[in-house]
Scaffold this active site. Structure first.
Site, short mmCIF file in Angstrom:
data_model
loop_
_atom_site.label_atom_id
_atom_site.label_comp_id
_atom_site.label_asym_id
_atom_site.label_seq_id
_atom_site.Cartn_x
_atom_site.Cartn_y
_atom_site.Cartn_z
N HIS A 31 2.08 -21.20 -32.49
CA HIS A 31 1.66 -19.83 -32.13
C HIS A 31 1.45 -19.65 -30.63
CE1 HIS A 31 0.02 -21.06 -36.08
NE2 HIS A 31 0.65 -19.97 -36.46
N CYS B 167 11.28 -21.57 -40.57
CA CYS B 167 12.16 -21.09 -39.49
C CYS B 167 12.34 -22.25 -38.51
CB CYS B 167 11.50 -19.91 -38.79
SG CYS B 167 9.92 -20.37 -38.07
N SER C 72 0.67 -14.53 -41.41
CA SER C 72 1.01 -13.14 -41.12
C SER C 72 2.37 -12.78 -41.71
CB SER C 72 0.99 -12.93 -39.60
OG SER C 72 1.50 -11.68 -39.27
N ASN C 73 3.38 -13.62 -41.43
CA ASN C 73 4.74 -13.22 -41.87
C ASN C 73 4.86 -13.22 -43.39
OD1 ASN C 73 6.70 -15.61 -42.72
ND2 ASN C 73 5.22 -16.44 -41.27
N GLU D 40 -1.37 -16.10 -32.26
CA GLU D 40 -0.29 -15.74 -31.32
C GLU D 40 -0.76 -14.64 -30.37
OE1 GLU D 40 3.62 -14.82 -33.00
OE2 GLU D 40 3.92 -13.50 -31.27
N SER E 78 6.40 -20.35 -42.76
CA SER E 78 5.60 -21.57 -42.61
C SER E 78 5.49 -22.35 -43.93
CB SER E 78 4.20 -21.17 -42.13
OG SER E 78 3.70 -20.10 -42.91
S1 SF4 Z 1 8.23 -17.09 -37.01
FE1 SF4 Z 1 7.15 -17.81 -35.16
S2 SF4 Z 1 7.71 -19.95 -35.07
FE2 SF4 Z 1 9.22 -19.01 -36.42
S3 SF4 Z 1 10.95 -18.44 -35.09
FE3 SF4 Z 1 9.58 -16.67 -35.26
S4 SF4 Z 1 8.28 -16.84 -33.46
FE4 SF4 Z 1 9.18 -18.84 -33.78
#
Ligand code: SF4
Length: 307
Positions: free
Chosen positions: A75, A13, A225-226, A127, A268
């Site tokens: 984070h 991202c 996490s994502n 975070e 990431s």
């Molecule tokens: S995943 Fe985390 S680093 Fe990426 S845009 Fe969203 S808040 Fe920002």
């Protein structure tokens, strides 16, 4: 196996891309060693690559020599960490994602207004730890799942605020917020959550992918996490889903007798991890087709912080 479909929106991202660029810029400007507080992003390969270039990852500012250069990860960190760095005359390069910083400012505003503030997220995730530091301890409550809502000890008639981690599951978070609304009639009216555009887009893309695939594989490290939320999102659609840190963890038995393999990756994860997985599957199935839709985030960039 006839086909591989790549999620149209996946991988780095804008916040992660900035954080990685910032560490490279700091290395170029100051030379090694550069210290980075916490993993700059939660990905094994990004971390290994930086370690080879002379980056030292630390958790405590106390472990860094005075006057050194320290990058803060995407984070975000609590105000106490900035203070520790200042006391040690450390040059801070702040790679906190701007979307996380926005949440910090919001948390501060709620505490200024003395509002009990419910932070929805995973205890111990960097975070959440950082954001907690912007909420006055007296007003801070952490909720990890819908069952925690029943345990909250806040007067139900109070004006209550909530904030969420940026990388949560959209459906699980809505369930929690709905329950909070039932319990606290004066819960603040604001956007449904603080889940960021990147998390939202990757979960939307994986939902589409899961509907078209027999199996979904998510590239992502175990502590991301994502990436974990992407695997769960595919699984909730009833599609078999796995998460792997590299192509070596991929098991061919997952796709035995199946026709379509869907592949995505967390925010990431560098693109080469996905490319290496595709290459490994192609070695076994040389005629397999690979398709990929249009990235809905093409052109999204955040301004780079000062190095
Ligand atoms: S995943 Fe985390 S680093 Fe990426 S845009 Fe969203 S808040 Fe920002």
């Amino acid at each position: 196996m006839k086909k591989i479909i790549l999620a149209h929106t996946q991988g780095f991202c804008a916040g992660v891309s900035n954080a990685v660029d910032v560490v490279n810029m700091a290395l170029e400007k100051y030379g090694k060693p550069i210290y980075v507080r916490h993993q700059i992003v939660h990905n094994t390969w990004v971390i290994e690559d930086f370690e080879k270039k002379g980056v030292v990852f630390i958790e405590n500012i106390g472990d860094v020599p005075n006057k050194s250069v320290v990058v803060f990860s995407a984070h975000g960190v609590s105000p106490g960490i900035y203070k520790e760095a200042q006391d040690k005359k450390i040059h801070v390069v702040d790679a906190t994602c701007p979307l996380v910083k926005k949440i910090h400012r919001q948390a501060n505003r709620y505490s200024d207004r003395k509002m009990p503030t419910i932070l929805i997220g995973h205890k111990g995730h960097q975070e959440l730890v950082g954001t907690s530091g912007y909420v006055d301890k007296e007003f801070l409550h952490i909720v990890e799942d819908v069952h925690d809502v029943d345990k909250l000890e806040i007067d139900e008639n109070e004006s209550v605020a909530f904030i969420t981690q940026t990388t949560l599951s959209i459906s699980d978070t809505s369930e929690i917020v709905d329950k909070l609304r039932e319990k606290f009639p004066n819960l603040n009216k604001r956007p449904k959550n603080d889940i960021c555009y990147a998390t939202q887009n990757r979960q939307d893309a994986v939902l589409e992918l899961a509907k078209e695939s027999d199996v979904v594989v998510i590239c992502g490290s175990p502590n991301s996490s994502n990436s974990n939320r992407l695997r769960e999102t595919a699984e909730k659609c009833g599609t078999d889903a796995y998460i792997i840190d590299s192509e070596k963890e991929f098991e061919f038995e997952w796709i035995e007798g199946k026709s379509v393999l869907g592949i995505s990756s967390g925010a990431s994860v560098p693109r080469y991890i996905v490319d290496q997985l595709v290459a490994r599957v192609r070695e076994r199935y040389p005629l397999i087709g690979v398709s990929e839709g249009e990235d809905v985030e093409a052109g999204i960039q955040f301004p780079l912080p000062l190095v």
